[in-house]
Design an enzyme around this catalytic site. Structure first.
Site: not given
Length: 468
Positions: A110, A257, A367, A372
């Site tokens: 990956t 994964e 941020k 956020w």
């Protein structure tokens, strides 16, 4: 045994033949740099390499430094092919050995993290359970998004990428016709869809965007084509463009994964009675978890959060087909499985219907003055402007606000728009309460192209290097 090939019947044969003799199939990402490919070959300890002739120049750059491989097999699309010659010289009978179902069957690397690629691996048991688990969801929906024995399947996701999302195993189990396109050339793909009557595919948003914008697209009937979109968020505007062509487009979610599929969008007959704008909202979500998958959103202390469609947290998962660790990498494996769940690094909400909606990667949240803001939400809104072809948003350091969004924009041919006009467009969503007001601090830069990773995702790591 490693493979470097385009999407082909040979690759499909290797999906089965290599693990079935008890060997490990290493699917090499041919879009990595030569040095990264050398690293993955050595790290996986490959003994044999099956390589398409067009990738031989890559081998020339690293020859003399490969320590493990002792046999090379050249693959060709036309003319004499060593692979086919070796097969023809063997008996058609073979006594496949019996071995434990927990034997490792596949491995690949990956590239979604910093540093060198990380190796993941999967057992025979996991591949079978993933196949059965996803088919039990894809094959049982009432109307939308079904994969069944009447379908004709063509992947538009590289076969080196997470088992082509596991769909070749499912298509083979169903015994349906499969079409393998080789290189991804938009007009060739459209021609195959038309000629072979393809009904089920999967790809990243970039590929669907290219296909719908190809001049040939207007002359090809795409109605009824079912397309799973993964690898990156499905922009609502792209979803609407596909629905306008009567394409059954819907999102799926997973990662290297996880083998990969964790969730898919499946709409009920009641959902399908709603207007196309509402349908597009649902189809662009991350979907509902599939059979045998446990999904939670948690805070930094691993405490579960409310499934109210508003509260955001990191997605953590458990399922029988997740990689148990990174290969020969204990440190990152412990971080991956912290608290007994696999950590995806994705931030999401889960609503009361069970629909997951990813709002960002943990590392891609911006941020602004302590608040956020989701880069994905900003991208989705910018994609809805008629002049915008592609949009990618990254956080840019700012002395006063901490960070502000930087939107990188490519425009459609013959279209123009100013930064002020795009900000005004975004302001309309702020007024409706859809977008945080901090988004007005966004800076906009028009670019010729947006960097992509080896599997077609927007490469935000590279964009940060280029523009910050």
């Amino acid at each position: 045994m490693a493979v470097m090939d385009y999407d082909s019947h040979r690759y499909l044969e290797c999906y089965f033949a290599i693990p079935m003799i008890g060997a490990k199939l290493h699917m090499i990402n041919v879009r990595l740099s030569p040095e990264q490919i050398l690293y993955t070959i050595d790290h996986a300890e490959d003994d044999v390499l099956l390589i398409h002739e067009e990738f031989l120049p890559i081998l020339d750059q690293i020859k003399g430094r490969i320590d493990t491989i002792n046999d090379y097999v050249v693959l060709r699309d036309e003319g004499d092919c060593e692979y086919e010659q070796r097969l023809a010289a063997q008996s058609t009978e073979f006594d496949f050995p019996d071995f434990d179902e927990n034997t490792v069957a596949t491995t690949f690397y990956t590239t979604g993290t910093t540093g060198m690629p990380k190796g993941v691996f999967f057992t025979h048991r996991q591949l079978v359970l993933h196949t059965l688990g996803i088919l039990s969801s894809l094959g049982t929906n009432a109307v939308q998004g079904r994969l069944h024995q009447g379908d004709i399947y063509m992947p538009i996701t590289p076969m080196f990428h997470v088992h082509a999302w596991g769909l070749p195993y499912m298509a083979t189990m169903l015994g349906i016709k499969q079409v393998y396109p080789g290189k991804y050339i938009p007009d060739v793909l459209l021609g195959l869809i038309e000629q072979e009557k393809v009904t089920f595919s999967h790809c990243v948003p970039t590929i669907l965007h290219l296909l719908l914008n190809s001049p040939k697209s207007s002359s090809v009937d795409l109605s009824g084509w079912k397309v799973v979109i993964g690898g990156a968020a499905l922009p609502k505007a792209l979803c609407q463009a596909a629905l306008a062509r009567d394409i059954d487009v819907f999102a799926g979610y997973g990662m290297s994964e996880t083998g990969p599929i964790l969730s898919i969008v499946q709409l009920t007959p009641e959902h399908l009675e709603r207007d196309m704008d509402t349908q597009a909202e649902y189809r662009a979500k991350t979907g509902k978890k599939v059979a045998m998958v446990e999904v939670e959103i948690v805070d930094e202390q691993m405490e579960p959060l409310a499934h109210d469609g508003e509260t955001t947290g990191e997605i953590v998962v458990r399922a029988p087909w997740l990689t148990p660790s990174y290969y020969k990498d204990n440190k990152n494996s412990k971080a991956l499985w912290r608290g007994g769940y696999l950590h995806t690094g994705d931030v999401a909400t889960i609503d009361q219907e069970g629909f997951i909606k990813i709002t960002d990667r943990v590392k891609d949240m911006i941020k602004i003055s302590g608040e956020w803001v989701s880069s994905l939400e900003l991208e989705d809104i910018l994609h809805q402007h008629k002049a915008v072809s592609e949009a990618a948003v990254i956080g840019m350091p700012h002395n006063k606000w901490g960070e502000v969004p930087l939107a990188l924009i490519t425009l459609k041919p013959d279209q123009t728009v100013t930064e002020k006009e795009l900000l005004g467009f975004a302001k309309g969503f702020i007024t409706k309460g859809i977008l945080a007001r901090e988004a007005l601090l966004m800076k906009i830069k028009f670019v010729d192209a947006i960097a992509k990773t080896s599997v077609g995702k927007v490469d935000k790591k590279e964009l940060r290097k280029l523009y910050l």
